[in-house]
Design an enzyme around this catalytic site. Structure first.
Site, PDB file in Angstrom:
ATOM      1  N   TRP A  24       0.922  -1.035   0.023  1.00 41.80           N
ATOM      2  CA  TRP A  24      -0.051  -0.049  -0.113  1.00 41.80           C
ATOM      3  C   TRP A  24       0.726   1.230   0.090  1.00 41.80           C
ATOM      4  CZ3 TRP A  24      -3.941   1.438   4.306  1.00 41.80           C
ATOM      5  CH2 TRP A  24      -4.942   2.298   3.808  1.00 41.80           C
ATOM      6  N   ASP A  52       1.238  -8.949  -1.439  1.00 37.86           N
ATOM      7  CA  ASP A  52      -0.103  -8.183  -1.705  1.00 37.86           C
ATOM      8  C   ASP A  52      -0.308  -6.825  -2.252  1.00 37.86           C
ATOM      9  OD1 ASP A  52      -2.775  -8.579   0.018  1.00 37.86           O
ATOM     10  OD2 ASP A  52      -1.925  -6.423   0.354  1.00 37.86           O
ATOM     11  N   TYR A  57      -5.202   0.425  -4.486  1.00 40.48           N
ATOM     12  CA  TYR A  57      -3.673   0.930  -3.865  1.00 40.48           C
ATOM     13  C   TYR A  57      -3.134   2.060  -5.162  1.00 40.48           C
ATOM     14  CZ  TYR A  57      -3.775  -2.203  -0.290  1.00 40.48           C
ATOM     15  OH  TYR A  57      -4.490  -3.226   0.630  1.00 40.48           O
ATOM     16  N   GLN A 167      -8.264 -11.621   5.088  1.00 37.28           N
ATOM     17  CA  GLN A 167      -7.034 -10.843   5.427  1.00 37.28           C
ATOM     18  C   GLN A 167      -7.838  -9.742   6.197  1.00 37.28           C
ATOM     19  OE1 GLN A 167      -5.078  -7.429   2.857  1.00 37.28           O
ATOM     20  NE2 GLN A 167      -4.334  -9.416   2.287  1.00 37.28           N
ATOM     21  N   TYR A 195      -2.915  -7.838   8.087  1.00 35.61           N
ATOM     22  CA  TYR A 195      -2.491  -6.640   7.525  1.00 35.61           C
ATOM     23  C   TYR A 195      -1.992  -5.714   8.886  1.00 35.61           C
ATOM     24  CZ  TYR A 195      -7.318  -4.424   7.542  1.00 35.61           C
ATOM     25  OH  TYR A 195      -8.473  -3.509   7.757  1.00 35.61           O
ATOM     26  N   GLY A 202       2.734   5.648  13.564  1.00 32.50           N
ATOM     27  CA  GLY A 202       1.798   6.638  13.920  1.00 32.50           C
ATOM     28  C   GLY A 202       1.789   6.488  15.626  1.00 32.50           C
ATOM     29  N   SER A 203       0.762   7.003  16.248  1.00 29.32           N
ATOM     30  CA  SER A 203       1.063   7.103  17.704  1.00 29.32           C
ATOM     31  C   SER A 203       0.704   5.807  18.559  1.00 29.32           C
ATOM     32  CB  SER A 203       0.226   8.382  18.156  1.00 29.32           C
ATOM     33  OG  SER A 203      -1.132   7.789  17.896  1.00 29.32           O
ATOM     34  N   LEU A 204      -0.208   5.000  17.773  1.00 29.41           N
ATOM     35  CA  LEU A 204      -0.540   3.806  18.371  1.00 29.41           C
ATOM     36  C   LEU A 204       0.892   2.732  18.383  1.00 29.41           C
ATOM     37  CD1 LEU A 204      -2.473   1.610  19.657  1.00 29.41           C
ATOM     38  CD2 LEU A 204      -3.088   1.056  17.251  1.00 29.41           C
TER      39      LEU A 204
HETATM   40  P1  NDP Z   1       2.302  -1.765   8.346  1.00 28.17           P
HETATM   41  O1  NDP Z   1       1.882  -2.391   9.557  1.00 28.17           O
HETATM   42  O2  NDP Z   1       3.039  -3.040   7.400  1.00 28.17           O
HETATM   43  O3  NDP Z   1       3.459  -0.807   8.364  1.00 28.17           O
HETATM   44  C1  NDP Z   1       4.105   0.025   7.334  1.00 28.17           C
HETATM   45  C2  NDP Z   1       4.841   0.971   7.690  1.00 28.17           C
HETATM   46  O4  NDP Z   1       6.189   0.427   8.711  1.00 28.17           O
HETATM   47  C3  NDP Z   1       5.593   1.843   6.815  1.00 28.17           C
HETATM   48  O5  NDP Z   1       5.529   3.155   7.217  1.00 28.17           O
HETATM   49  C4  NDP Z   1       7.019   1.252   6.729  1.00 28.17           C
HETATM   50  O6  NDP Z   1       7.972   2.259   6.330  1.00 28.17           O
HETATM   51  C5  NDP Z   1       7.275   0.682   7.981  1.00 28.17           C
HETATM   52  N1  NDP Z   1       8.165  -0.239   8.139  1.00 28.17           N
HETATM   53  C6  NDP Z   1       8.238  -1.448   7.637  1.00 28.17           C
HETATM   54  N2  NDP Z   1       9.544  -2.353   7.794  1.00 28.17           N
HETATM   55  C7  NDP Z   1      10.192  -1.559   8.761  1.00 28.17           C
HETATM   56  C8  NDP Z   1      11.297  -1.736   9.588  1.00 28.17           C
HETATM   57  N3  NDP Z   1      11.960  -2.700   9.652  1.00 28.17           N
HETATM   58  N4  NDP Z   1      11.748  -0.649  10.490  1.00 28.17           N
HETATM   59  C9  NDP Z   1      11.071   0.445  10.217  1.00 28.17           C
HETATM   60  N5  NDP Z   1       9.880   0.874   9.943  1.00 28.17           N
HETATM   61  C10 NDP Z   1       9.310  -0.364   9.176  1.00 28.17           C
HETATM   62  O7  NDP Z   1       1.227  -1.154   7.542  1.00 28.17           O
HETATM   63  P2  NDP Z   1       0.174  -1.263   6.436  1.00 28.17           P
HETATM   64  O8  NDP Z   1      -0.844  -0.572   6.436  1.00 28.17           O
HETATM   65  O9  NDP Z   1       1.127  -1.171   5.155  1.00 28.17           O
HETATM   66  O10 NDP Z   1       0.003  -2.936   6.311  1.00 28.17           O
HETATM   67  C11 NDP Z   1       0.780  -3.758   5.533  1.00 28.17           C
HETATM   68  C12 NDP Z   1       0.116  -4.242   4.153  1.00 28.17           C
HETATM   69  O11 NDP Z   1      -1.188  -4.595   4.690  1.00 28.17           O
HETATM   70  C13 NDP Z   1      -0.398  -2.922   3.052  1.00 28.17           C
HETATM   71  O12 NDP Z   1       0.663  -2.518   2.620  1.00 28.17           O
HETATM   72  C14 NDP Z   1      -1.383  -3.653   2.525  1.00 28.17           C
HETATM   73  O13 NDP Z   1      -0.668  -4.476   1.317  1.00 28.17           O
HETATM   74  C15 NDP Z   1      -2.011  -4.483   3.447  1.00 28.17           C
HETATM   75  N6  NDP Z   1      -3.407  -3.709   3.862  1.00 28.17           N
HETATM   76  C16 NDP Z   1      -4.605  -4.305   3.549  1.00 28.17           C
HETATM   77  C17 NDP Z   1      -5.783  -3.845   4.000  1.00 28.17           C
HETATM   78  C18 NDP Z   1      -7.004  -4.337   3.708  1.00 28.17           C
HETATM   79  O14 NDP Z   1      -7.853  -3.787   3.854  1.00 28.17           O
HETATM   80  N7  NDP Z   1      -7.099  -5.433   3.238  1.00 28.17           N
HETATM   81  C19 NDP Z   1      -5.659  -2.575   4.755  1.00 28.17           C
HETATM   82  C20 NDP Z   1      -4.302  -2.037   5.129  1.00 28.17           C
HETATM   83  C21 NDP Z   1      -3.386  -2.712   4.877  1.00 28.17           C
HETATM   84  P3  NDP Z   1       9.028   2.190   4.904  1.00 28.17           P
HETATM   85  O15 NDP Z   1       7.896   2.117   3.664  1.00 28.17           O
HETATM   86  O16 NDP Z   1       9.857   3.282   4.909  1.00 28.17           O
HETATM   87  O17 NDP Z   1       9.731   0.647   5.084  1.00 28.17           O
END
Ligand code: NDP
Length: 286
Positions: A24, A52, A57, A167, A195, A202-204
């Site tokens: 995403w 995914d 997206y 998911q 997911y 964020g804050s959470l």
């Molecule tokens: P995540 O919980 O995966 O968090 C993503 C964030 O974490 C990004 O800001 C990323 O930054 C950061 N991050 C990742 N790895 C690290 C690390 N090792 N150290 C520090 N920061 C890190 O959030 P998402 O909401 O993106 O969820 C994951 C995926 O789930 C989505 O991308 C999507 O594919 C799916 N999804 C599905 C939904 C649905 O309705 N079905 C809804 C929401 C998400 P950076 O990019 O800089 O690495």
């Protein structure tokens, strides 16, 4: 054998990694494009070979980026995309799928998900998904963001039992599914795809990462607090987590989190700090 224990089988026997990759917001910023592609390709190399994405997206930009990232390695990837609820009716479903395939530069998806429940009857979506399977456009299908009532309704439809995953949002700070949905899905052999397993930015997340329990466990294992969060989400061996990482450093850290084995004491500490709800809460979603 690490390779085997880091994977799980779907009900139809397909093997998927316990940690995959979310996408995403990928493809939204031109300056980050090369790094995002490199991150996804490294992830596949490190065994995070489930990717995914969704037609939603970036209005298709994420799928286009994934298409570029998997060029030449398509057969190594378990490719997942999702259809908008208002596109999940018979005719539009097939069109949406074709458009996703075209953006992803492939001839089939390994898994196609209904993104969330909308107004189109589930029967119609199931029928459309089954047609796509028969046509070889998708290998299997599943759902996303469906709570108990919707899941029960789905499994009452004859071919609804072909659903291979749900998911849903799941991380240490959001454990609502553990009360009823997760045990029910386990009983029906439908693995959860978690997911936002890193609680997004964020804050959470900040509250989770700064907690004494998470910090102590991270220190004891020589890992980062975020790796503790990821490893916790897959601790039982039957959940697939899909963290999104936009850099090669982050994806390497996420892959390494798959090697963490918690002690009983670790799990007890986390349980104590972030207990599972003992009552039914509505499904958390983004
Ligand atoms: P995540 O919980 O995966 O968090 C993503 C964030 O974490 C990004 O800001 C990323 O930054 C950061 N991050 C990742 N790895 C690290 C690390 N090792 N150290 C520090 N920061 C890190 O959030 P998402 O909401 O993106 O969820 C994951 C995926 O789930 C989505 O991308 C999507 O594919 C799916 N999804 C599905 C939904 C649905 O309705 N079905 C809804 C929401 C998400 P950076 O990019 O800089 O690495």
């Amino acid at each position: 054998n690490r390779e085997i224990s880091n994977r799980l089988l779907l009900s139809d026997g397909a093997s998927v990694p316990r940690i995959g990759q979310g996408t995403w917001f990928m493809g939204d910023k031109e300056a980050q494009r090369a790094e995002e592609i490199a991150a996804l390709r490294l992830g596949v190399e490190l065994g995070l070979d489930l990717i995914d994405t969704a037609e939603m997206y970036g209005d298709g930009r994420s799928e286009e980026l994934v298409g570029e990232a998997i060029e030449g390695i398509r057969d190594k990837v378990f490719l997942v995309s999702k259809v908008y609820p208002h596109h999940a009716g018979n005719e539009h479903l097939a069109r949406s799928c074709e458009e996703s395939l075209s953006r992803l530069k492939t001839d089939h998806l390994d898994l196609y998900l209904l993104h969330w429940r909308g107004n189109i009857p589930l029967e119609e979506t199931v029928e459309g998904m089954e047609k796509l399977v028969a046509a070889g456009k998708i290998a299997r299908w599943g759902v996303s963001n469906l709570d108990m009532g919707d899941m029960k309704e789905l499994l009452h439809i004859a071919e609804g039992t072909h659903c291979v995953t749900n998911q849903v949002l799941y991380h240490l700070g959001s454990r609502g599914i553990e009360h009823e949905l997760l045990p029910w899905l386990r009983g029906h052999k439908i693995p959860v795809m978690a997911y936002s397993p890193l609680a997004q930015a964020g804050s959470l997340r900040k509250g989770l990462l700064e907690s004494e329990a998470v910090q102590e466990i991270a220190f004891a294992h020589g890992v980062t607090p975020l790796q503790v969060l990821l490893a916790w989400s897959i601790r039982d061996g039957d959940i697939i987590a899909i963290p999104k990482a936009g850099t090669v450093e982050h994806v390497a850290e996420n892959a390494a989190a798959g090697l963490i084995t918690f002690t009983k004491d670790d799990l007890w500490k986390l349980e104590d700090a972030f207990p599972r709800p003992s009552w039914k809460v509505p499904l958390d979603m983004i």
